[in-house]
Scaffold this motif. Structure first.
Motif, PDB file in Angstrom:
ATOM      1  N   HIS A   1       0.312 -14.729  -2.201  1.00 27.06           N
ATOM      2  CA  HIS A   1      -1.251 -14.397  -2.934  1.00 27.06           C
ATOM      3  C   HIS A   1      -2.201 -15.614  -2.429  1.00 27.06           C
ATOM      4  CE1 HIS A   1      -0.134 -11.221  -5.977  1.00 27.06           C
ATOM      5  NE2 HIS A   1       0.108 -10.750  -4.949  1.00 27.06           N
TER       6      HIS A   1
ATOM      7  N   LYS B   1      -5.638 -14.994  -0.718  1.00 30.54           N
ATOM      8  CA  LYS B   1      -6.855 -15.644  -1.156  1.00 30.54           C
ATOM      9  C   LYS B   1      -7.518 -16.699  -0.234  1.00 30.54           C
ATOM     10  CE  LYS B   1      -5.683 -15.822  -6.199  1.00 30.54           C
ATOM     11  NZ  LYS B   1      -5.493 -16.647  -7.446  1.00 30.54           N
TER      12      LYS B   1
ATOM     13  N   ASP C   1      -2.322  -0.924   2.916  1.00 28.07           N
ATOM     14  CA  ASP C   1      -2.628  -2.074   2.135  1.00 28.07           C
ATOM     15  C   ASP C   1      -3.322  -3.069   2.880  1.00 28.07           C
ATOM     16  OD1 ASP C   1      -1.111  -1.228  -0.422  1.00 28.07           O
ATOM     17  OD2 ASP C   1       0.688  -1.844   0.733  1.00 28.07           O
TER      18      ASP C   1
ATOM     19  N   ASN D   1     -14.288 -12.845  -6.788  1.00 28.50           N
ATOM     20  CA  ASN D   1     -12.847 -12.960  -7.731  1.00 28.50           C
ATOM     21  C   ASN D   1     -12.462 -11.781  -8.416  1.00 28.50           C
ATOM     22  OD1 ASN D   1     -12.346 -15.700  -7.203  1.00 28.50           O
ATOM     23  ND2 ASN D   1     -13.926 -16.324  -8.526  1.00 28.50           N
TER      24      ASN D   1
ATOM     25  N   GLU E   1      -8.980 -10.232  -7.107  1.00 25.94           N
ATOM     26  CA  GLU E   1      -7.815  -9.860  -8.096  1.00 25.94           C
ATOM     27  C   GLU E   1      -7.528  -8.329  -7.917  1.00 25.94           C
ATOM     28  OE1 GLU E   1      -6.258 -12.228  -9.512  1.00 25.94           O
ATOM     29  OE2 GLU E   1      -7.270 -13.558  -8.455  1.00 25.94           O
ATOM     30  N   TYR E   2      -8.347  -7.591  -8.144  1.00 26.95           N
ATOM     31  CA  TYR E   2      -8.120  -6.165  -8.050  1.00 26.95           C
ATOM     32  C   TYR E   2      -7.191  -5.850  -6.850  1.00 26.95           C
ATOM     33  CZ  TYR E   2      -8.439  -1.117  -7.465  1.00 26.95           C
ATOM     34  OH  TYR E   2      -8.406   0.037  -7.226  1.00 26.95           O
TER      35      TYR E   2
ATOM     36  N   LEU F   1      -5.127  -7.772  -4.936  1.00 24.70           N
ATOM     37  CA  LEU F   1      -4.063  -8.546  -5.097  1.00 24.70           C
ATOM     38  C   LEU F   1      -2.955  -7.713  -6.235  1.00 24.70           C
ATOM     39  CD1 LEU F   1      -4.989 -12.288  -5.057  1.00 24.70           C
ATOM     40  CD2 LEU F   1      -4.058 -10.730  -3.248  1.00 24.70           C
ATOM     41  N   LYS F   2      -3.740  -7.345  -7.236  1.00 22.00           N
ATOM     42  CA  LYS F   2      -2.830  -6.778  -8.246  1.00 22.00           C
ATOM     43  C   LYS F   2      -2.138  -5.389  -7.641  1.00 22.00           C
ATOM     44  CE  LYS F   2      -3.475  -4.364 -12.512  1.00 22.00           C
ATOM     45  NZ  LYS F   2      -4.481  -3.509 -13.281  1.00 22.00           N
ATOM     46  N   ASN F   3      -2.998  -4.686  -7.103  1.00 18.80           N
ATOM     47  CA  ASN F   3      -2.736  -3.349  -6.287  1.00 18.80           C
ATOM     48  C   ASN F   3      -1.636  -3.503  -5.317  1.00 18.80           C
ATOM     49  OD1 ASN F   3      -3.990  -1.428  -8.139  1.00 18.80           O
ATOM     50  ND2 ASN F   3      -5.806  -2.114  -7.042  1.00 18.80           N
TER      51      ASN F   3
ATOM     52  N   ALA G   1       0.470  -6.144  -5.167  1.00 18.26           N
ATOM     53  CA  ALA G   1       1.666  -6.610  -5.941  1.00 18.26           C
ATOM     54  C   ALA G   1       2.507  -5.401  -6.615  1.00 18.26           C
ATOM     55  CB  ALA G   1       1.429  -7.772  -7.013  1.00 18.26           C
ATOM     56  N   THR G   2       1.634  -4.383  -6.747  1.00 22.25           N
ATOM     57  CA  THR G   2       2.440  -3.251  -7.413  1.00 22.25           C
ATOM     58  C   THR G   2       3.103  -2.267  -6.771  1.00 22.25           C
ATOM     59  OG1 THR G   2       0.292  -2.069  -7.881  1.00 22.25           O
ATOM     60  CG2 THR G   2       1.237  -3.711  -9.737  1.00 22.25           C
ATOM     61  N   ASN G   3       2.946  -2.355  -5.453  1.00 20.80           N
ATOM     62  CA  ASN G   3       3.579  -1.314  -4.553  1.00 20.80           C
ATOM     63  C   ASN G   3       5.037  -1.174  -4.470  1.00 20.80           C
ATOM     64  OD1 ASN G   3       1.314  -0.182  -3.257  1.00 20.80           O
ATOM     65  ND2 ASN G   3       1.325  -1.870  -1.637  1.00 20.80           N
TER      66      ASN G   3
END
Length: 186
Positions: A84, A88, A148, A173, A177-178, A180-182, A184-186
């Motif tokens: 991450h 970033k 992705d 930001n 964050e949106y 990165l969150k998506n 990370a949930t793959n």
């Protein structure tokens, strides 16, 4: 791109042109404007670059090469950074009006039809970046998909559009964050 083969004066014109294209756009800056700002005879300009298209191609290649080095450095030499953190840094390297990607991003909208060979430099870079992001994602997320990586680039592009717009709110930001969150949930 053999920049070392260029004379100091030609490199100076290249840098001045990059600045002018970044500030005013590819259409608004003609050869006459460049030679006036660079204090260069027109014949010398054409001796160095042969055409405006060739100059634009060289400017974009310069930006592309510098960006590739930055991205490679972030991915491969900063082993202490998490996935991450690397994403970033790559995001903010690109989503920055003062950064190297701004000229490439501007070219997406301004040169495709007029300067197709120069436009291919941008396409090549974007494809390269997608592949690098995809490989980076696979190091920590085994089920990551190339979609992705495409989404990551689209979020960068969205941040650039937002920065270029009249909106005074900086949502980079939130966009980052949106995604990165998506991812990370793959």
């Amino acid at each position: 791109m053999p920049y070392l083969d260029l004379s100091f004066r030609a490199l100076s014109v290249l840098h001045k042109s990059r600045y002018l294209f970044n500030q005013h756009g590819f259409q608004s800056v003609g050869v006459d404007h460049i030679i006036k700002e660079a204090e260069l005879p027109k014949a010398t300009f054409y001796n160095y670059f042969h055409s405006k298209q060739r100059l634009i191609e060289m400017c974009l290649n310069f930006q592309k090469d510098a960006l590739k080095e930055e991205v490679r450095s972030l991915i491969y030499t900063h082993e202490d950074l998490t996935l991450h953190e690397k994403l970033k840094r790559i995001f903010f390297l690109h989503a920055n009006l003062e950064g190297l990607y701004h000229l490439l991003f501007k070219a997406i909208f301004e040169i495709e039809k007029l300067y197709p060979k120069a436009y291919q430099v941008v396409v090549e870079y974007r494809n390269w970046l997608i592949n690098e992001i995809y490989k980076l994602l696979l190091t920590k997320i085994p089920n990551a998909s190339k979609k992705d990586a495409y989404m990551f680039l689209f979020v960068i592009d969205g941040a650039m559009v937002q920065l270029l717009g009249n909106n005074s709110v900086d949502d980079r930001n939130v966009l980052l964050e949106y995604i990165l969150k998506n991812i990370a949930t793959n």
